[in-house]
Design an enzyme around this catalytic site. Structure first.
Site: not given
Length: 592
Positions: A55, A117-118, A167, A486
């Site tokens: 993602e 869940f999630q 959803k 760096m």
């Protein structure tokens, strides 16, 4: 649209709203909470979905797409970890003013707050890293929210927004509200037209200047092509020298005679000295961040300052200015050019002749100079050869973050806006490859090169699989010094050369890694072979990982050390610190 035609499911509403807002590409990754939307994506051909491998990659690809086109980038992720993985690109887009619409799935409304869940509090988590966000609770409001999301993302100071869609809302049937061009009566109404009296005062101040400078930033590019044209016209009319932040490169051509190069921590000597000694500074679409100002109480101590910015919160935030002008850069520059042309007594070149002579003396220091070698590829030389090889092509350059990023900014000359894509404010390692993918999707015939470091490229290397899947011939040009360069440079200069965890002990074979993905792998460690191999890389019509082995311990100069002022720059020929002079690490390697 009839009453029957505008009845559709939430998932259908999402696709319809995206299409009505001109979306042609979405970058995303599926999951349970967005499956209804993915089902609708499958059943249409108007919008192409680009499947990333993480993602974070979706967000940076959408940023690259947005930055290279001026359009809004769109990403689609699932709930929970999908949304939390999007936080880094959202913050990146917020700091660099990139218009982004992030659609996230959410658990059904009946489960919100139950630790399902999630599930995560997406609105709460993303509130600090977005311009605005929404949790959709009514399917009938979904279309209007998406239209508003696009308006907010691209108006005012551009930035990211999040629309969190449960959803059950995606499954529910509701009414689609078409997008309209009517005036929107909302609380968010950014001011775009600058105050004409303030503009006149600014022009009068500019006309009286003897040591002027134009300090420009990414806001010029965000305002659009007309702002870039007007900026160039203002430079031509006034004859003023001009510099730019990292994010503003390309707004004024690097080949222009008034160009001083980039300013700031690793900017040119002439740009930084001019900023310090100027008597009138006109800041256009930049925000006086710490990479630019150095020590604040020593920043441009004797100048009067004009600040043009569409974001009123940026005015007087870091540096107090004399003439603030809030509005869109393009519209203000249009007024400024008109007022300048109408001046009854335009300033003569003699007024700034002494100043330009001083700038030329600073230029003569050649602050980007380096000692080249016939035995090892110097990173600066590699960038110069890459730049020469890409001339005459439409080329988009992305970068990761580190020394290679600064060398690219110093040695790759940008003549046009929107062709330089880098993470400025957040400094996100892993940005370059997915951003290159986004730019290549938007410009399939262009040459897109990610100038990378051997450490940064491994942050989002899995997106090579995305490039292969969609036949995107992005080129990854790695300046491989086998260090987090760096970090190593700062440890060397500021921490007694104690190189704590900045050397990568287990470096992959990048050629084999490229081949494992189905891409082309290339290797070069000989300066005499570099031109031919770069030419070969450019001609390949497939994704390429180019492992360019460069001097291990080259440092990026000039450099304003932390806590120092612009006139306290460290130049290459002044780097007398014992750690710099010896440049030997625990591995016993010596800079050639």
């Amino acid at each position: 649209m009839t009453g029957t035609e505008n009845r559709m499911t939430g998932a259908e509403i999402v696709l319809k709203a995206l299409k009505d807002n001109g979306v042609e590409h979405i970058f995303g990754y599926p999951g349970g909470a967005v499956l209804p939307i993915y089902d609708e994506i499958f059943q249409q051909d108007d919008i192409q979905h680009i499947l990333v491998r993480h993602e974070q990659g979706a967000g940076h690809a959408a940023e690259g797409y947005a930055r290279s086109t001026g359009k809004v980038g769109v990403m689609l992720v699932t709930s929970g970890p999908g949304a939390t993985n999007a936080v880094t690109p959202l913050q990146d887009a917020l700091m660099d003013s990139i218009p982004l619409v992030c659609l996230t799935g959410q658990v059904p409304t009946t489960l919100i707050g139950s630790d399902a869940f999630q599930e995560c509090d997406t609105v709460g988590i993303t509130r600090p890293c977005t311009k605005h966000n929404w949790l959709v609770k009514d399917v009938n409001e979904l279309a209007g929210i998406i239209h508003e999301a696009f308006r907010i993302a691209q108006s005012g100071r551009p930035g990211p927004v999040v629309v969190d869609i449960p959803k059950d809302i995606q499954f529910a049937t509701g009414t689609y509200t078409p997008k309209t061009n009517d005036a929107v009566e909302k609380s968010y109404q950014p001011k775009v037209q600058g105050d004409l009296n303030a503009i006149r005062a600014a022009v009068e101040l500019m006309a009286s200047a003897r040591r002027p400078i134009l300090y420009t930033g990414g806001g010029v590019i965000n305002s659009g092509p007309e702002a870039t044209r007007l900026l160039r016209e203002l430079v031509e009319l006034s004859g003023f020298p001009i510099t730019s932040t990292l994010m503003g490169l390309g707004a004024y051509p690097a080949s222009g005679e008034n160009w001083l190069g980039m300013l700031g921590m690793h900017g040119s000597y002439e740009a930084n000295m001019a900023m310090h000694d100027c008597d009138v500074m006109v800041c256009i679409g930049a925000r006086f961040d710490d990479r630019i100002t150095g020590r604040l109480n020593a920043f441009s101590p004797n100048s009067r300052k004009v600040h043009i910015d569409i974001d009123p919160s940026s005015i007087n935030k870091n540096v107090r200015v004399d003439i603030p002008i809030v509005g869109d850069v393009g519209r203000i520059l249009e007024d400024m050019v008109r007022v300048w042309r109408a001046l009854p007594n335009k300033p003569e070149k003699a007024q700034t002749a002494e100043w330009m002579d001083q700038i030329n003396r600073w230029r003569a220091r050649k602050s980007f100079a380096y000692k080249n070698s016939n035995d090892v590829i110097m990173p600066q030389y590699a960038i110069q050869r890459l730049y020469e090889a890409s001339k005459g092509r439409e080329t988009f350059i992305t970068t990761e973050v580190g020394q290679h990023q600064m060398w690219a900014a110093q040695f790759f000359g940008f003549e046009a806006p929107n062709h330089w894509l880098t993470s400025g404010g957040l400094g996100t390692m892993g940005y370059g490859l997915p951003a290159a993918i986004g730019a290549q999707v938007a410009h399939p015939e262009a040459l897109v090169i990610d100038i990378a470091g051997d450490a940064s490229i491994q942050m989002c290397i899995q997106e090579m699989s995305c490039a292969i899947q969609y036949n995107l011939p992005v080129k990854i040009f790695i300046l491989n010094n086998q260090y987090m360069g760096m970090v190593r440079q700062w440890q060397q200069l500021l921490h007694g050369n104690r190189l704590s965890n900045s050397y990568t002990e287990a470096m992959p074979d990048f050629v084999k890694l490229a081949e494992a993905y189905g891409a082309v792998g290339m290797y070069c460690d000989n300066p005499g072979e570099l031109d031919d191999k770069i030419a070969e890389m450019i001609e390949v019509k497939r994704p390429v990982i180019f492992d360019c082995r460069v001097a291990n311990l080259a440092n990026c100069f000039p450099m304003i050390p932390s806590g120092k002022a612009h006139n306290e720059m460290l130049l290459p020929d002044e780097a007398t610190d014992e750690a710099v002079a010896t440049a030997i690490d625990a591995k016993g390697r010596q800079l050639v």
